[in-house]
Motif scaffolding. Sequence first.
Motif, PDB file in Angstrom:
ATOM      1  N   ARG A 138       0.832  -1.201   0.000  1.00  8.59           N
ATOM      2  CA  ARG A 138       0.000   0.000   0.000  1.00  8.59           C
ATOM      3  C   ARG A 138       0.879   1.269   0.000  1.00  8.59           C
ATOM      4  O   ARG A 138       0.541   2.258  -0.656  1.00  8.59           O
ATOM      5  CB  ARG A 138      -0.928  -0.043   1.225  1.00  8.59           C
ATOM      6  CG  ARG A 138      -2.005   0.986   1.242  1.00  8.59           C
ATOM      7  CD  ARG A 138      -2.948   0.846   0.047  1.00  8.59           C
ATOM      8  NE  ARG A 138      -3.831   2.011  -0.049  1.00  8.59           N
ATOM      9  CZ  ARG A 138      -3.484   3.161  -0.620  1.00  8.59           C
ATOM     10  NH1 ARG A 138      -2.276   3.304  -1.146  1.00  8.59           N
ATOM     11  NH2 ARG A 138      -4.326   4.174  -0.674  1.00  8.59           N
ATOM     12  N   ASN A 140       3.746   1.380  -1.326  1.00  6.27           N
ATOM     13  CA  ASN A 140       4.422   1.464  -2.623  1.00  6.27           C
ATOM     14  C   ASN A 140       3.763   2.500  -3.536  1.00  6.27           C
ATOM     15  O   ASN A 140       4.384   3.014  -4.460  1.00  6.27           O
ATOM     16  CB  ASN A 140       4.417   0.104  -3.323  1.00  6.27           C
ATOM     17  CG  ASN A 140       5.393  -0.862  -2.663  1.00  6.27           C
ATOM     18  OD1 ASN A 140       6.218  -0.455  -1.853  1.00  6.27           O
ATOM     19  ND2 ASN A 140       5.280  -2.141  -2.986  1.00  6.27           N
ATOM     20  N   HIS A 141       2.475   2.764  -3.289  1.00  7.66           N
ATOM     21  CA  HIS A 141       1.752   3.728  -4.129  1.00  7.66           C
ATOM     22  C   HIS A 141       2.392   5.112  -4.091  1.00  7.66           C
ATOM     23  O   HIS A 141       2.251   5.896  -5.019  1.00  7.66           O
ATOM     24  CB  HIS A 141       0.293   3.858  -3.659  1.00  7.66           C
ATOM     25  CG  HIS A 141      -0.517   2.643  -3.961  1.00  7.66           C
ATOM     26  ND1 HIS A 141      -1.900   2.634  -3.937  1.00  7.66           N
ATOM     27  CD2 HIS A 141      -0.149   1.380  -4.282  1.00  7.66           C
ATOM     28  CE1 HIS A 141      -2.336   1.420  -4.235  1.00  7.66           C
ATOM     29  NE2 HIS A 141      -1.296   0.652  -4.451  1.00  7.66           N
ATOM     30  N   GLY A 181      -1.991   9.946  -1.582  1.00  7.43           N
ATOM     31  CA  GLY A 181      -1.894   8.500  -1.786  1.00  7.43           C
ATOM     32  C   GLY A 181      -1.544   7.730  -0.518  1.00  7.43           C
ATOM     33  O   GLY A 181      -1.457   6.500  -0.543  1.00  7.43           O
ATOM     34  N   LYS A 226      -1.761  11.480 -11.478  1.00  8.52           N
ATOM     35  CA  LYS A 226      -2.452  10.687 -10.448  1.00  8.52           C
ATOM     36  C   LYS A 226      -3.412  11.566  -9.650  1.00  8.52           C
ATOM     37  O   LYS A 226      -4.517  11.131  -9.319  1.00  8.52           O
ATOM     38  CB  LYS A 226      -1.420  10.056  -9.501  1.00  8.52           C
ATOM     39  CG  LYS A 226      -0.607   8.935 -10.139  1.00  8.52           C
ATOM     40  CD  LYS A 226       0.324   8.348  -9.100  1.00  8.52           C
ATOM     41  CE  LYS A 226       1.672   8.022  -9.677  1.00  8.52           C
ATOM     42  NZ  LYS A 226       2.671   7.690  -8.676  1.00  8.52           N
ATOM     43  N   VAL A 320      -4.309   4.535  -9.397  1.00 12.03           N
ATOM     44  CA  VAL A 320      -3.723   3.246  -9.792  1.00 12.03           C
ATOM     45  C   VAL A 320      -3.806   3.003 -11.298  1.00 12.03           C
ATOM     46  O   VAL A 320      -3.128   2.119 -11.823  1.00 12.03           O
ATOM     47  CB  VAL A 320      -4.383   2.051  -9.056  1.00 12.03           C
ATOM     48  CG1 VAL A 320      -3.995   2.023  -7.598  1.00 12.03           C
ATOM     49  CG2 VAL A 320      -5.887   2.062  -9.226  1.00 12.03           C
ATOM     50  N   GLN A 324       3.057   4.439 -14.843  1.00 10.89           N
ATOM     51  CA  GLN A 324       4.222   5.131 -14.291  1.00 10.89           C
ATOM     52  C   GLN A 324       5.312   5.368 -15.337  1.00 10.89           C
ATOM     53  O   GLN A 324       5.492   4.563 -16.239  1.00 10.89           O
ATOM     54  CB  GLN A 324       4.834   4.278 -13.176  1.00 10.89           C
ATOM     55  CG  GLN A 324       3.951   4.159 -11.970  1.00 10.89           C
ATOM     56  CD  GLN A 324       4.177   5.329 -11.027  1.00 10.89           C
ATOM     57  OE1 GLN A 324       5.279   5.772 -10.852  1.00 10.89           O
ATOM     58  NE2 GLN A 324       3.113   5.824 -10.444  1.00 10.89           N
TER      59      GLN A 324
END
Length: 392
Positions: A138, A140-141, A181, A226, A320, A324
Motif C-alpha cells: 500500500r 508502494n503507491h 496517496g 495521479k 492506480v 508510471q
Amino acid sequence: MDVALKIWRYNSATGDRALREYEVDAPEEATLLDVLDIVKDRVDGTLAYRKSCRMMICGSCGMRMDGGAVLACKTRMQPIVEAGHVPVISAMGNLPIVKDMVVDMAPFWQKFRAVGPWLQPGYEQPEDGKEYLIPQERMNHVHKEALCINCGCCVSECNAMESDPEFLGPQALAKGFRFVGDPRDGAKVERLASYNSEHGIWDCTRCYFCNERCPKGVDPRDAIAKLGAESMKHGIDHDLGAKHARWFVVSAKTTGWLRETELVPKTQGIVSAIKQTGFALGLARRGKVPLPVPPHVAERVSEARALHEIVKQQGRDGAVGIVQGERALSKLGHGLDEHGRDPYAEGSFPRPFIADEKGQTPTGGANEGMGSRTQADVTSSAEPTRKPGGGA
Ligand code: SF4
Ligand code: SF4
Ligand code: FES
C-alpha cells in the motif's frame, strides 16, 4: 584532469553580470560540485553556490548545466572533459537569482507549504497501543513521490511556471500526491479540492520536463496525473481541465474518436461556446469542423468500449490507473526521433549535453546529430533566459 567550464556570474546587489571561463586541475572522479569547490578555493572565493551533503540527499546543489537543471554533486565531469566540452553553468530557472548559482527559494517553500506537506491522521489508534501497521504494497503507491529531496530541478524547468509563476508546480504537487496517496491521511478529498483550484493541477501543460530533469526519479508529472485521476474518481471535476479530460473519455468510449465539435460546449459551457461562434464559423468555412451529427464512429469502436469496460472492472480508476514513468522526452534519447526530427532544433530548448551519447566526438563536442545547430549556438543559448533576479 584539466576541467574547463564557463559560469554565469551575477550579483543582484550590484546588477553585475558576466560569463566567465575557469580552468582548473581536478581529480578524475570529480563532480561538478567538486570542480566548483576547487574554483572557489583556488581561483575566486567570491563564487556563490549552495551545497551540503555532497551525496544527492540534501537537494541544495541544484543548478543548470548547458541550460538544463542538474544536481552538481551527481554530475561527473570526466566524460564531459573527455568529450572536449566546456559546459556553461548557471542558476536554476523560475526562481529569482540572488548571486551566481544561489536562487531565492522563498517562492518554492511557499508553494511547498501551500499543499500541506504533513500527515493529517485519519485512522483510529490501535487499542493495544501498538503501531498502526500498513502493508508495504500500500505504501508502494507513494514510493516514488516520497523520494523527493526538494532540490527544485523540476521547478527550474517547468514551462507552466514560466508563464504562470503562481502555478503550484511539479515539486509541490508531487508532495501533494505523497499525502493524497498515503492510506493514513484523512484529508484526501480536502487536499484534492485544494489542488484543483486556480493555479493547480490542471495548469500543467504536460511538457514532461520535470520528469526529464528530476535527479531522483520522482516523475512529478506522473504524480500530477495521479492527482487528476483521483480528483475525477472523487467527483472533483469542476475545473475546465477536468471537464476537458472527461470529454476525451466519453468521446473515446462512444465513438472511438475525439468529438471535437462538442468539446467547447462540454468543457466551457454553452455561453462560452456561443461567444466563440464566430471562431467556429471561420473554422467551418475552412472545412475544419466536422458535422456533429451523425457523429463519426470509428470502425472498431468496440475495442475502445471493451477497453473502457476492462479498466472499470479492474477498478483502475483513480491513481492506480496511471501508467508510471512515461518519460516522453527520454524516449527521444536526446537525438533524432524515428522521423529524423531533432527535438532540440533551432527555436527549441537548449540541447542537454550527454558525453557518451551516440554521435558525439571528443573534438566536435555535441555538434553531431544536432541538425543545423552548432556548439556555439548551444553555448550561447545556455545562458539564463530569465532576467536575473526577475520572476518568482
Ligand atoms: S509536465 Fe507540467 S509540471 Fe512538469 S514541467 Fe511540464 S508543465 Fe511543469
Ligand atoms: S520532484 Fe525531483 S526534481 Fe523536483 S524537487 Fe523533488 S527531487 Fe527535485
Ligand atoms: S550537495 Fe546535497 S544534493 Fe548535492
